[in-house]
Scaffold this motif. Structure first.
Motif, mmCIF file in Angstrom:
data_model
loop_
_atom_site.group_PDB
_atom_site.id
_atom_site.type_symbol
_atom_site.label_atom_id
_atom_site.label_comp_id
_atom_site.label_asym_id
_atom_site.label_seq_id
_atom_site.Cartn_x
_atom_site.Cartn_y
_atom_site.Cartn_z
ATOM 1 N N ASN A 1 0.828 -1.206 0.000
ATOM 2 C CA ASN A 1 0.000 0.000 0.000
ATOM 3 C C ASN A 1 0.864 1.257 0.000
ATOM 4 O O ASN A 1 0.567 2.229 -0.710
ATOM 5 C CB ASN A 1 -0.931 0.002 1.213
ATOM 6 N N ARG B 1 0.862 4.296 -2.784
ATOM 7 C CA ARG B 1 0.716 5.729 -2.474
ATOM 8 C C ARG B 1 1.935 6.524 -2.925
ATOM 9 O O ARG B 1 1.805 7.674 -3.341
ATOM 10 C CB ARG B 1 0.452 5.906 -0.976
ATOM 11 N N SER C 1 -5.492 7.722 -7.806
ATOM 12 C CA SER C 1 -6.070 7.652 -6.467
ATOM 13 C C SER C 1 -4.993 7.229 -5.479
ATOM 14 O O SER C 1 -4.063 6.503 -5.829
ATOM 15 C CB SER C 1 -7.215 6.643 -6.445
ATOM 16 N N SER C 2 -5.115 7.696 -4.250
ATOM 17 C CA SER C 2 -4.151 7.344 -3.202
ATOM 18 C C SER C 2 -4.912 7.175 -1.898
ATOM 19 O O SER C 2 -5.398 8.143 -1.326
ATOM 20 C CB SER C 2 -3.083 8.438 -3.067
ATOM 21 N N MET C 3 -5.037 5.930 -1.432
ATOM 22 C CA MET C 3 -5.788 5.635 -0.214
ATOM 23 C C MET C 3 -5.003 4.682 0.680
ATOM 24 O O MET C 3 -4.302 3.794 0.193
ATOM 25 C CB MET C 3 -7.142 4.989 -0.542
ATOM 26 N N SER C 4 -5.166 4.852 1.987
ATOM 27 C CA SER C 4 -4.583 3.923 2.947
ATOM 28 C C SER C 4 -5.353 2.605 2.899
ATOM 29 O O SER C 4 -6.392 2.499 2.225
ATOM 30 C CB SER C 4 -4.668 4.505 4.359
ATOM 31 N N LYS D 1 -7.141 1.290 5.295
ATOM 32 C CA LYS D 1 -8.463 1.509 5.883
ATOM 33 C C LYS D 1 -9.376 2.268 4.925
ATOM 34 O O LYS D 1 -10.552 1.918 4.757
ATOM 35 C CB LYS D 1 -8.360 2.275 7.202
ATOM 36 N N GLU D 2 -8.834 3.305 4.292
ATOM 37 C CA GLU D 2 -9.642 4.084 3.350
ATOM 38 C C GLU D 2 -10.083 3.204 2.177
ATOM 39 O O GLU D 2 -11.231 3.307 1.716
ATOM 40 C CB GLU D 2 -8.836 5.273 2.844
ATOM 41 N N SER D 3 -9.195 2.343 1.711
ATOM 42 C CA SER D 3 -9.543 1.441 0.609
ATOM 43 C C SER D 3 -10.636 0.464 1.031
ATOM 44 O O SER D 3 -11.566 0.182 0.267
ATOM 45 C CB SER D 3 -8.304 0.669 0.153
ATOM 46 N N ASN D 4 -10.526 -0.045 2.235
ATOM 47 C CA ASN D 4 -11.531 -0.975 2.755
ATOM 48 C C ASN D 4 -12.886 -0.291 2.911
ATOM 49 O O ASN D 4 -13.928 -0.845 2.522
ATOM 50 C CB ASN D 4 -11.071 -1.534 4.101
ATOM 51 N N ASP D 5 -12.883 0.918 3.456
ATOM 52 C CA ASP D 5 -14.134 1.674 3.617
ATOM 53 C C ASP D 5 -14.762 1.980 2.255
ATOM 54 O O ASP D 5 -15.997 1.909 2.090
ATOM 55 C CB ASP D 5 -13.872 2.984 4.371
ATOM 56 N N TYR D 6 -13.922 2.336 1.297
ATOM 57 C CA TYR D 6 -14.393 2.651 -0.055
ATOM 58 C C TYR D 6 -15.075 1.432 -0.679
ATOM 59 O O TYR D 6 -16.174 1.536 -1.241
ATOM 60 C CB TYR D 6 -13.211 3.093 -0.908
#
Length: 338
Positions: A284, A288, A308-311, A313-318
């Motif tokens: 990850n 990023r 796109s750049s997500m952590s 957790k952000e990827s999981n929430d998305y």
């Protein structure tokens, strides 16, 4: 002190030192062992499975990511493995059942969030068997029409659909694909009923739109942009929340008649669920980092997409939000696998 006692004292001191070193090693070794999977990762070739044929957006982004990962890891091999079929199910099953050691990843798009609700049964548990590693890119689609509808706005098309339900047709690259669900979302939000005409891929679908055999399609910008710019297709509206710099004169769907509409294809890297968290974090972090590289950004932006750049957790929430969104659309529009 006699010679014997001196030797005995030395032996005790040496034993104490040995015990101390042993204790220190006993503490240190687990820490070294715990770090070793990441410190030495990757210690064998890595592959990214693409559950679609070569040449599409998922394949292109997977190859771009693979190249950058290989460079970051000292040119260690990262292989792209295309396993198309069944709307992405075949390649996804292979990944879900692969060793969870960081040697196998999967590049997916919206179909991954649609399939669990469209298929009665899948050979894997979509949520339990796979985990997000990071979102790579987001790409809008364009509502395109053929020559016979030149000059028609989205409001005109929606009016036609409302006046004669099921008469207006739209082409897609297949049931449950981006072009299908993007149009289904318009139907759901605008309260219209059109007829879906699925094809085996974007190319034959767009060919029939250009030939006026099917009036319109909601196609990803990477394949439709050249055809719109050359005048072979009419760009009616773009599905993102803001206009595309590639087509600044084409309004958004929200501007053109469906307030609140926003739809972009996303491309996400997944891994088998039991992959060590430290490895997921390491990959990850690389995703990023590459999102900041000018050449990486340019390659994606040239397709009409956005980096796109997500952590983690952000990827999981998305992804969870996408599961919720498409479950509703599939139910509302009664979308079923062919």
């Amino acid at each position: 002190m006699n010679k014997l006692s001196s030797v005995s004292s030395f032996s005790r001191r040496r034993a104490a030192v040995v015990l101390s070193l042993g204790a220190a090693l006993a503490v240190a070794l687990p820490a070294v062992h715990a770090q070793s999977p990441v410190a030495s990762y990757p210690d064998k070739p890595v592959k990214i499975i693409v559950p679609f044929p070569p040449g599409g957006a998922a394949d292109m982004f997977a190859r771009l990511v693979g190249q950058k990962l290989s460079e970051a890891w000292g040119n260690k091999p990262v292989v792209i493995d295309n396993k198309p079929g069944a709307g992405g199910v075949i390649g996804t099953e292979v990944t879900a059942k692969s060793p969870a050691d960081g040697s196998t990843f999967l590049m997916v798009t919206i179909g991954h969030a649609v399939n669990p609700f469209m298929y009665a049964k899948l050979p894997y548990d979509t949520k339990a068997d796979l985990v997000p590693v990071g979102v790579v890119a987001q790409v809008p689609s364009i509502i395109v029409s053929g020559p016979a509808l030149k000059g028609k706005s989205l409001k005109d098309l929606l009016a036609m659909a409302k006046a004669k339900p099921d008469e207006l047709q739209y082409a897609s690259s297949g049931t449950g694909t981006t072009s299908h669900v993007g149009a289904a979302l318009i139907e759901s939000m605008a309260g219209v009923q059109m007829t879906h005409v699925p094809y085996k891929g974007a190319a034959p679908a767009l060919q029939d739109v250009m030939g006026d055999r099917v009036p319109l399609s909601v196609d990803i910008i990477t394949s439709s942009l050249p055809l719109v710019k050359s005048g072979k297709l009419n760009g009616v509206a773009i599905t993102s929340a803001k206009r595309s710099p590639k087509l600044p004169d084409v309004p958004t769907v929200a501007e053109a008649g469906v307030p609140g509409y926003e739809f972009v294809s996303w491309y996400m890297l997944l891994a088998p669920a039991k992959t060590p968290p430290a490895i997921l974090e390491k990959v990850n972090a690389e995703l990023r980092r590459m999102a900041t590289l000018p050449d990486f950004r340019t390659r994606i932006e040239d397709t009409g997409g956005e980096v796109s750049s997500m952590s983690l957790k952000e990827s999981n929430d998305y992804l969870n939000a996408e599961f919720t969104r498409w479950a509703k659309v599939v139910k509302d529009r009664n979308i079923k696998a062919e």
